[in-house]
Design a protein around this motif. Structure first.
Motif, mmCIF file in Angstrom:
data_model
loop_
_atom_site.group_PDB
_atom_site.id
_atom_site.type_symbol
_atom_site.label_atom_id
_atom_site.label_comp_id
_atom_site.label_asym_id
_atom_site.label_seq_id
_atom_site.Cartn_x
_atom_site.Cartn_y
_atom_site.Cartn_z
ATOM 1 N N GLY A 7 0.816 -1.207 0.000
ATOM 2 C CA GLY A 7 0.000 0.000 0.000
ATOM 3 C C GLY A 7 0.848 1.255 0.000
ATOM 4 O O GLY A 7 0.530 2.233 -0.691
ATOM 5 N N GLN A 8 1.928 1.228 0.736
ATOM 6 C CA GLN A 8 2.831 2.383 0.781
ATOM 7 C C GLN A 8 3.440 2.649 -0.590
ATOM 8 O O GLN A 8 3.617 3.804 -0.997
ATOM 9 C CB GLN A 8 3.923 2.169 1.818
ATOM 10 C CG GLN A 8 4.820 3.378 2.028
ATOM 11 C CD GLN A 8 5.835 3.152 3.133
ATOM 12 O OE1 GLN A 8 6.248 2.007 3.388
ATOM 13 N NE2 GLN A 8 6.235 4.221 3.803
ATOM 14 N N VAL A 66 -3.622 0.098 -0.895
ATOM 15 C CA VAL A 66 -3.412 1.504 -0.551
ATOM 16 C C VAL A 66 -4.501 2.003 0.389
ATOM 17 O O VAL A 66 -4.244 2.846 1.268
ATOM 18 C CB VAL A 66 -3.325 2.382 -1.823
ATOM 19 C CG1 VAL A 66 -4.676 2.534 -2.505
ATOM 20 C CG2 VAL A 66 -2.722 3.741 -1.492
ATOM 21 N N THR A 67 -5.694 1.466 0.249
ATOM 22 C CA THR A 67 -6.769 1.846 1.166
ATOM 23 C C THR A 67 -6.452 1.385 2.582
ATOM 24 O O THR A 67 -6.624 2.133 3.556
ATOM 25 C CB THR A 67 -8.115 1.256 0.707
ATOM 26 O OG1 THR A 67 -8.410 1.736 -0.603
ATOM 27 C CG2 THR A 67 -9.240 1.650 1.645
ATOM 28 N N ASN A 68 -5.958 0.161 2.712
ATOM 29 C CA ASN A 68 -5.575 -0.329 4.035
ATOM 30 C C ASN A 68 -4.410 0.475 4.609
ATOM 31 O O ASN A 68 -4.343 0.710 5.820
ATOM 32 C CB ASN A 68 -5.213 -1.812 3.965
ATOM 33 C CG ASN A 68 -6.434 -2.697 3.807
ATOM 34 O OD1 ASN A 68 -7.510 -2.384 4.313
ATOM 35 N ND2 ASN A 68 -6.292 -3.812 3.086
ATOM 36 N N TYR A 69 -3.523 0.914 3.730
ATOM 37 C CA TYR A 69 -2.370 1.696 4.186
ATOM 38 C C TYR A 69 -2.822 3.030 4.776
ATOM 39 O O TYR A 69 -2.425 3.396 5.891
ATOM 40 C CB TYR A 69 -1.404 1.933 3.028
ATOM 41 C CG TYR A 69 -0.253 2.851 3.380
ATOM 42 C CD1 TYR A 69 0.776 2.414 4.210
ATOM 43 C CD2 TYR A 69 -0.223 4.157 2.901
ATOM 44 C CE1 TYR A 69 1.826 3.269 4.554
ATOM 45 C CE2 TYR A 69 0.818 5.016 3.229
ATOM 46 C CZ TYR A 69 1.842 4.562 4.053
ATOM 47 O OH TYR A 69 2.884 5.407 4.399
ATOM 48 N N ILE A 70 -3.663 3.770 4.067
ATOM 49 C CA ILE A 70 -4.054 5.090 4.572
ATOM 50 C C ILE A 70 -5.047 4.982 5.731
ATOM 51 O O ILE A 70 -5.136 5.883 6.568
ATOM 52 C CB ILE A 70 -4.635 5.970 3.449
ATOM 53 C CG1 ILE A 70 -5.898 5.374 2.849
ATOM 54 C CG2 ILE A 70 -3.584 6.223 2.376
ATOM 55 C CD1 ILE A 70 -6.564 6.251 1.794
ATOM 56 N N ARG A 71 -5.782 3.872 5.812
ATOM 57 C CA ARG A 71 -6.728 3.685 6.928
ATOM 58 C C ARG A 71 -6.033 3.223 8.199
ATOM 59 O O ARG A 71 -6.645 3.192 9.271
ATOM 60 C CB ARG A 71 -7.809 2.654 6.533
ATOM 61 C CG ARG A 71 -8.932 3.263 5.717
ATOM 62 C CD ARG A 71 -9.757 2.217 4.982
ATOM 63 N NE ARG A 71 -10.407 1.207 5.813
ATOM 64 C CZ ARG A 71 -11.623 1.308 6.342
ATOM 65 N NH1 ARG A 71 -12.329 2.421 6.148
ATOM 66 N NH2 ARG A 71 -12.138 0.315 7.037
#
Length: 403
Positions: A298-299, A375-380
């Motif tokens: 995700g990063q 990426v959604t899991n990363y920002i969440r």
């Protein structure tokens, strides 16, 4: 001679009575403000050139309903209605012919309105240009197409009654409560529904999925509610569609443009005061920490596609690119709105208080379900955020609900 004089006196009395019954400019102006606060045009205007002429399709879990004509046309609108007809429709969901409306028309909220306010709304609607536009029949699945079933629905779920002010609270708080729980019908989107489409009252304003978006919690929940927002934050968001914490998008953007941005400063602040006073409702679901490999994936996506606007630390540019740390909508248990924005992009609404625009590109074609999930899991789950995990299957489902 006496007969003639008596007739003249009678005619004069009738004329005075008719003039007295005409709505005053102040009443019409109040009605217009109430119509704005209720966002009536949002549902009842399909063609901007024909305001309030109805015809707009409203999709529900049970099928489609078309908003009716509210113009004063006597044949196809409400021009032939009496004041009693209008009040009964607005506050009790009953048409002049005695048939019952479906609760896509939010009479379960409007029932809390005073008679004076309903008549002010009618007075304003009588001033809009009449349009001949026949109402379209609902397209509901069996057995919901049988309107008579609404009698059972009303018996089980409809609680008629005026808004009851809380004497221990301020006039401003009570005005906000009157708007939020009544005319502005916030719970129509933000309160979860049961199998029959009625509000789950015990979960009031705790968030609800609407048309592929998630209307977030409006209670005092710490991560995904309004605990970290101030009254000023809320008022700014409602008036401009953005603040230092978030931006409006999807259905809420339409509400801001058509309704809250046009409301008076006093009413917007009253809504903010009321919402800010709400305690946290049901507990927030426990967050799940993503695996290290998931966070790295995700990063990598974030560094390539997001960092230019949202910065390495997620701080973004408040009121231009919304910050991600502590973002309540981003941390909602239901990620529908975040995925919708990822897939379709976003366009910052323009209002008189915030005329500058902003854009986020759509990534539906550039990124796979796996990449968007990562990426959604990363920002969440970065910068102190915490939320449940999103799977590629969740992204595929959101993709299928897209435009």
């Amino acid at each position: 001679m006496r007969t003639i004089l008596a007739g003249l006196v009678l005619c004069s009395a009738i004329a005075r009575a008719a003039a007295a019954s005409e709505p005053s400019p102040d009443m019409i102006a109040r009605g217009e403000a109430l119509v704005v606060a209720g966002d009536c045009a949002g549902c009842h205007t399909a063609d901007p050139a024909k305001p309030f002429a109805g015809g707009k399709r409203i999709d529900t879990p049970f099928g489609a309903i078309y908003a009716p004509n509210l113009t004063p046309d006597r044949d196809t609108g409400i021009g032939a209605w009496t004041d009693a007809d209008f009040t009964r429709a607005l506050r009790y969901g009953t048409a002049p012919d005695g048939s019952l409306y479906y609760p896509a028309f939010p009479y379960p909220y409007f029932t809390r309105m005073t008679k004076d306010d309903t008549l002010a709304i009618r007075a304003y609607l009588a001033t809009v240009p009449p349009v001949a536009s026949r109402n379209k029949l609902p397209e509901l699945r069996w057995p919901f197409s049988y309107r008579s079933l609404m009698r059972a629905w009303n018996y089980l779920f409809f609680k008629p009654g005026l808004f009851e002010p809380d004497q221990s609270k301020s006039a401003e708080w009570n005005r906000g409560g009157y708007l939020v729980t009544g005319l502005s019908h916030c719970g129509a989107c933000h309160t979860p529904k049961n199998y029959f489409g009625a509000d789950k009252d015990a979960l009031a304003l705790s968030g609800n999925e609407v048309g592929g978006w998630f209307a977030p919690r409006l209670d005092g929940a710490a991560r995904s509610g309004l605990k970290s927002w101030s009254v000023e934050d809320l008022a700014e968001y409602l008036q401009s569609g953005r603040n230092a914490r978030s931006h409006a998008d999807g259905p809420m953007a339409e509400v801001v443009v058509n309704s809250t941005a046009k409301m008076s400063d006093a009413d917007v602040r009253a809504v903010a005061v009321y919402l800010k006073s709400l305690p946290a409702g049901p507990p927030e679901p426990a967050a799940t920490v993503p695996a290290e490999a998931e966070m790295k994936a995700g990063q990598a996506v974030y560094a390539r596609f997001c960092i230019a606007c949202h910065e390495a630390d997620g701080s973004g540019a408040p009121r231009i690119y919304p910050p991600l740390p502590g973002n309540a909508l981003l941390q909602s248990d239901n990620p529908a709105s975040t995925l919708r924005i990822m897939l379709d992009g976003a366009h910052t609404v323009t209002t008189p208080r915030a005329p500058n625009t902003g854009e986020m590109p759509a990534y539906a074609k550039q990124l796979s379900d796996e990449q968007i999930a990562a990426v959604t899991n990363y920002i969440r789950n970065s910068w102190g955020n915490a939320a449940s995990l999103v799977t590629p299957a969740d992204v595929a489902k959101a993709r299928s609900q897209g435009p």
